[in-house]
Design a protein around this motif. Structure first.
Motif, PDB file in Angstrom:
ATOM      1  N   GLN A 219      47.147  42.972  35.222  1.00 26.54           N
ATOM      2  CA  GLN A 219      46.909  43.924  34.133  1.00 26.54           C
ATOM      3  C   GLN A 219      45.741  44.862  34.405  1.00 26.54           C
ATOM      4  OE1 GLN A 219      47.176  42.022  30.052  1.00 26.54           O
ATOM      5  NE2 GLN A 219      47.187  40.169  31.300  1.00 26.54           N
ATOM      6  N   GLU A 220      44.922  44.539  35.396  1.00 26.74           N
ATOM      7  CA  GLU A 220      43.700  45.299  35.621  1.00 26.74           C
ATOM      8  C   GLU A 220      43.985  46.677  36.211  1.00 26.74           C
ATOM      9  OE1 GLU A 220      41.319  42.754  38.051  1.00 26.74           O
ATOM     10  OE2 GLU A 220      40.308  41.870  36.309  1.00 26.74           O
ATOM     11  N   ARG A 221      43.127  47.601  35.859  1.00 33.38           N
ATOM     12  CA  ARG A 221      43.196  48.956  36.399  1.00 33.38           C
ATOM     13  C   ARG A 221      41.799  49.345  36.874  1.00 33.38           C
ATOM     14  NH1 ARG A 221      47.520  47.530  35.786  1.00 33.38           N
ATOM     15  NH2 ARG A 221      49.336  48.501  34.777  1.00 33.38           N
ATOM     16  N   ASP A 222      41.748  50.002  38.009  1.00 29.48           N
ATOM     17  CA  ASP A 222      40.479  50.517  38.544  1.00 29.48           C
ATOM     18  C   ASP A 222      39.433  49.418  38.729  1.00 29.48           C
ATOM     19  OD1 ASP A 222      41.536  53.138  38.441  1.00 29.48           O
ATOM     20  OD2 ASP A 222      40.985  53.274  36.326  1.00 29.48           O
ATOM     21  N   VAL A 223      39.868  48.259  39.186  1.00 24.90           N
ATOM     22  CA  VAL A 223      38.948  47.161  39.483  1.00 24.90           C
ATOM     23  C   VAL A 223      39.006  46.874  40.974  1.00 24.90           C
ATOM     24  CG1 VAL A 223      38.401  44.721  39.089  1.00 24.90           C
ATOM     25  CG2 VAL A 223      39.203  46.153  37.193  1.00 24.90           C
ATOM     26  N   SER A 224      37.855  46.844  41.619  1.00 25.41           N
ATOM     27  CA  SER A 224      37.798  46.603  43.051  1.00 25.41           C
ATOM     28  C   SER A 224      38.362  45.231  43.400  1.00 25.41           C
ATOM     29  CB  SER A 224      36.347  46.704  43.542  1.00 25.41           C
ATOM     30  OG  SER A 224      36.246  46.263  44.875  1.00 25.41           O
ATOM     31  N   GLU A 225      39.031  45.135  44.547  1.00 26.14           N
ATOM     32  CA  GLU A 225      39.575  43.859  44.981  1.00 26.14           C
ATOM     33  C   GLU A 225      38.477  42.894  45.426  1.00 26.14           C
ATOM     34  OE1 GLU A 225      42.712  44.142  47.788  1.00 26.14           O
ATOM     35  OE2 GLU A 225      44.078  45.159  46.395  1.00 26.14           O
ATOM     36  N   THR A 226      37.254  43.395  45.558  1.00 27.08           N
ATOM     37  CA  THR A 226      36.140  42.497  45.864  1.00 27.08           C
ATOM     38  C   THR A 226      35.633  41.787  44.612  1.00 27.08           C
ATOM     39  OG1 THR A 226      34.495  44.276  45.596  1.00 27.08           O
ATOM     40  CG2 THR A 226      35.432  43.941  47.803  1.00 27.08           C
ATOM     41  N   THR A 227      36.019  42.289  43.442  1.00 25.90           N
ATOM     42  CA  THR A 227      35.656  41.629  42.194  1.00 25.90           C
ATOM     43  C   THR A 227      36.429  40.315  42.085  1.00 25.90           C
ATOM     44  OG1 THR A 227      35.241  43.743  41.097  1.00 25.90           O
ATOM     45  CG2 THR A 227      35.608  41.840  39.683  1.00 25.90           C
ATOM     46  N   SER A 228      35.737  39.241  41.767  1.00 26.64           N
ATOM     47  CA  SER A 228      36.358  37.910  41.695  1.00 26.64           C
ATOM     48  C   SER A 228      37.061  37.577  43.007  1.00 26.64           C
ATOM     49  CB  SER A 228      37.349  37.827  40.527  1.00 26.64           C
ATOM     50  OG  SER A 228      36.717  38.085  39.297  1.00 26.64           O
ATOM     51  N   TRP A 229      36.400  37.903  44.115  1.00 26.78           N
ATOM     52  CA  TRP A 229      37.020  37.722  45.436  1.00 26.78           C
ATOM     53  C   TRP A 229      37.421  36.271  45.680  1.00 26.78           C
ATOM     54  CZ3 TRP A 229      35.066  34.219  48.854  1.00 26.78           C
ATOM     55  CH2 TRP A 229      33.765  33.759  48.609  1.00 26.78           C
ATOM     56  N   HIS A 230      36.606  35.334  45.191  1.00 29.45           N
ATOM     57  CA  HIS A 230      36.894  33.927  45.455  1.00 29.45           C
ATOM     58  C   HIS A 230      38.164  33.471  44.741  1.00 29.45           C
ATOM     59  CE1 HIS A 230      34.634  34.107  41.749  1.00 29.45           C
ATOM     60  NE2 HIS A 230      34.866  32.843  41.478  1.00 29.45           N
ATOM     61  N   ILE A 231      38.404  34.004  43.535  1.00 28.29           N
ATOM     62  CA  ILE A 231      39.621  33.641  42.810  1.00 28.29           C
ATOM     63  C   ILE A 231      40.835  34.252  43.498  1.00 28.29           C
ATOM     64  CG2 ILE A 231      40.827  33.783  40.610  1.00 28.29           C
ATOM     65  CD1 ILE A 231      38.123  33.806  39.224  1.00 28.29           C
ATOM     66  N   ARG A 232      40.706  35.488  43.963  1.00 25.57           N
ATOM     67  CA  ARG A 232      41.813  36.124  44.694  1.00 25.57           C
ATOM     68  C   ARG A 232      42.129  35.338  45.967  1.00 25.57           C
ATOM     69  NH1 ARG A 232      42.341  41.292  42.269  1.00 25.57           N
ATOM     70  NH2 ARG A 232      40.498  41.848  41.055  1.00 25.57           N
ATOM     71  N   ARG A 233      41.090  34.837  46.606  1.00 24.44           N
ATOM     72  CA  ARG A 233      41.299  34.015  47.803  1.00 24.44           C
ATOM     73  C   ARG A 233      42.052  32.743  47.446  1.00 24.44           C
ATOM     74  NH1 ARG A 233      38.329  29.756  49.777  1.00 24.44           N
ATOM     75  NH2 ARG A 233      38.573  29.297  52.002  1.00 24.44           N
ATOM     76  N   TRP A 234      41.666  32.111  46.344  1.00 19.29           N
ATOM     77  CA  TRP A 234      42.346  30.887  45.930  1.00 19.29           C
ATOM     78  C   TRP A 234      43.818  31.147  45.618  1.00 19.29           C
ATOM     79  CZ3 TRP A 234      37.878  29.402  42.109  1.00 19.29           C
ATOM     80  CH2 TRP A 234      36.820  28.854  42.839  1.00 19.29           C
ATOM     81  N   LEU A 235      44.119  32.286  45.023  1.00 21.20           N
ATOM     82  CA  LEU A 235      45.513  32.612  44.727  1.00 21.20           C
ATOM     83  C   LEU A 235      46.320  32.770  46.013  1.00 21.20           C
ATOM     84  CD1 LEU A 235      45.043  35.079  41.735  1.00 21.20           C
ATOM     85  CD2 LEU A 235      46.101  32.807  41.657  1.00 21.20           C
ATOM     86  N   GLU A 236      45.717  33.341  47.031  1.00 17.84           N
ATOM     87  CA  GLU A 236      46.402  33.440  48.315  1.00 17.84           C
ATOM     88  C   GLU A 236      46.664  32.052  48.893  1.00 17.84           C
ATOM     89  OE1 GLU A 236      44.288  35.935  50.987  1.00 17.84           O
ATOM     90  OE2 GLU A 236      44.597  37.763  49.804  1.00 17.84           O
ATOM     91  N   LEU A 237      45.678  31.169  48.796  1.00 17.61           N
ATOM     92  CA  LEU A 237      45.854  29.813  49.300  1.00 17.61           C
ATOM     93  C   LEU A 237      46.928  29.069  48.499  1.00 17.61           C
ATOM     94  CD1 LEU A 237      42.127  28.780  49.912  1.00 17.61           C
ATOM     95  CD2 LEU A 237      43.810  29.541  51.593  1.00 17.61           C
ATOM     96  N   MET A 238      46.986  29.341  47.212  1.00 20.14           N
ATOM     97  CA  MET A 238      48.036  28.741  46.386  1.00 20.14           C
ATOM     98  C   MET A 238      49.405  29.201  46.863  1.00 20.14           C
ATOM     99  SD  MET A 238      48.740  29.144  42.283  1.00 20.14           S
ATOM    100  CE  MET A 238      47.458  28.028  41.730  1.00 20.14           C
ATOM    101  N   ASP A 239      49.529  30.494  47.131  1.00 18.83           N
ATOM    102  CA  ASP A 239      50.803  31.031  47.579  1.00 18.83           C
ATOM    103  C   ASP A 239      51.217  30.466  48.934  1.00 18.83           C
ATOM    104  OD1 ASP A 239      50.916  32.520  45.264  1.00 18.83           O
ATOM    105  OD2 ASP A 239      50.132  34.347  46.184  1.00 18.83           O
ATOM    106  N   PHE A 240      50.242  30.093  49.763  1.00 17.82           N
ATOM    107  CA  PHE A 240      50.531  29.485  51.064  1.00 17.82           C
ATOM    108  C   PHE A 240      50.734  27.968  50.966  1.00 17.82           C
ATOM    109  CE2 PHE A 240      48.457  33.342  52.929  1.00 17.82           C
ATOM    110  CZ  PHE A 240      49.536  33.738  53.703  1.00 17.82           C
ATOM    111  N   GLY A 241      50.545  27.415  49.756  1.00 17.09           N
ATOM    112  CA  GLY A 241      50.778  25.999  49.553  1.00 17.09           C
ATOM    113  C   GLY A 241      49.672  25.085  50.030  1.00 17.09           C
TER     114      GLY A 241
END
Length: 275
Positions: A219-241
């Motif tokens: 839902q976010e707009r105009d938010v840097s991908e470095t914001t909450s970087w650790h959570i974004r990393r965890w989501l990638e790890l979740m997707d990789f199982g």
């Protein structure tokens, strides 16, 4: 004496919210401005019950795009309307207190300008993993006192502090509550207060929070991908199982604890026994 207020935005924090509110009431907080962001686990019921004896304003927010900066600013305005002088914005897993026998209010009311309050992670041992699965969340007795200069291991990294500020002159609270805009330009770092952060909760709750974050990021707009970087990393790890391995890495291995204790990275801290 000046009055002290606490700002909180919560979602599904039934395991900690009562301990948090009662602890900070004992620390001298006069008023709580709390936004319940679509909780479904009974958090709102707990807050309503606490409000019978502890002064607070509870607001409802059904949106899930988590505009933390705007919402925190709205809560700060509620505190100002109540005549509160000083405030800080914390999460449900964060507990602030003085490093002396003084209550936090006695420390905070000496405030003349905004100050940054340091924040340290409380980390559990790998041997306690089974206890965490049962919900023994606050049994943690080690604190990261000298963080590592790297981003990983993620629980041992340096954590940004949070701002304690006079409400008069506040212009805005930044996302994450790590900085503010204020008519007073002077800033300092507190040397007599500490925020203890309990980031490790049950594995099932961790997964739920990740899916809530995924929906929020969409839902976010105009938010840097470095914001909450650790959570974004965890989501990638979740997707990789492989997210369960990451979760287990949050717990300090028994083979490492002596090294970390000897070099001062971690210190024993029995704070949780007071909760």
């Amino acid at each position: 004496m000046k009055t002290l207020g606490l700002i909180m935005i919560v979602r599904d924090e039934a395991d900690l919210i009562e301990k948090n509110i009662r602890f900070h009431a004992k620390q001298g907080f006069d008023y709580f401005a709390i936004m319940d962001n679509a909780s479904t686990d009974g958090t709102r019921d707990i807050l309503e019950d606490l409000s019978k004896n502890i002064p607070m304003r509870i607001l409802s927010q059904r949106d899930t795009d988590y505009r933390q900066d705007a919402w925190a600013g709205s809560l700060a305005e509620r505190l100002s309307q109540r005549g509160i002088d000083i405030a800080i914005s914390l999460d449900a897993d964060e507990f602030i207190s003085g490093l002396t026998s003084s209550t936090f209010k006695e420390i905070a009311t000496r405030l003349q300008h905004p100050v940054m309050c340091p924040r340290h992670n409380m980390v559990p041992l790998k041997a306690e993993l089974s206890e965490f699965a049962k919900g023994s969340l606050l049994a943690t007795r080690y604190r990261v006192a000298r963080p590592l200069p790297t981003q990983l291991p993620i629980m041992l990294r340096r954590m940004p502090g949070k701002m304690l500020f006079p409400l008069r002159g506040l212009r805005s609270i930044a996302r994450g509550n790590h900085s503010i805009e204020h008519e007073i330009g002077k800033r300092a770092v507190s040397d007599d207060a500490l925020i203890r952060h309990f980031p490790v909760r049950t594995y099932d709750r961790f997964l739920v929070k990740l899916e809530q974050a995924r929906a929020r990021f969409r839902q976010e707009r105009d938010v840097s991908e470095t914001t909450s970087w650790h959570i974004r990393r965890w989501l990638e790890l979740m997707d990789f199982g492989i997210i369960e391995n990451e979760y287990k890495s949050f717990f300090v291995d028994g083979n490492d604890i002596h090294t970390y204790l000897n070099d001062g990275t971690i210190v024993e801290d029995l704070f949780s026994r007071s909760l």
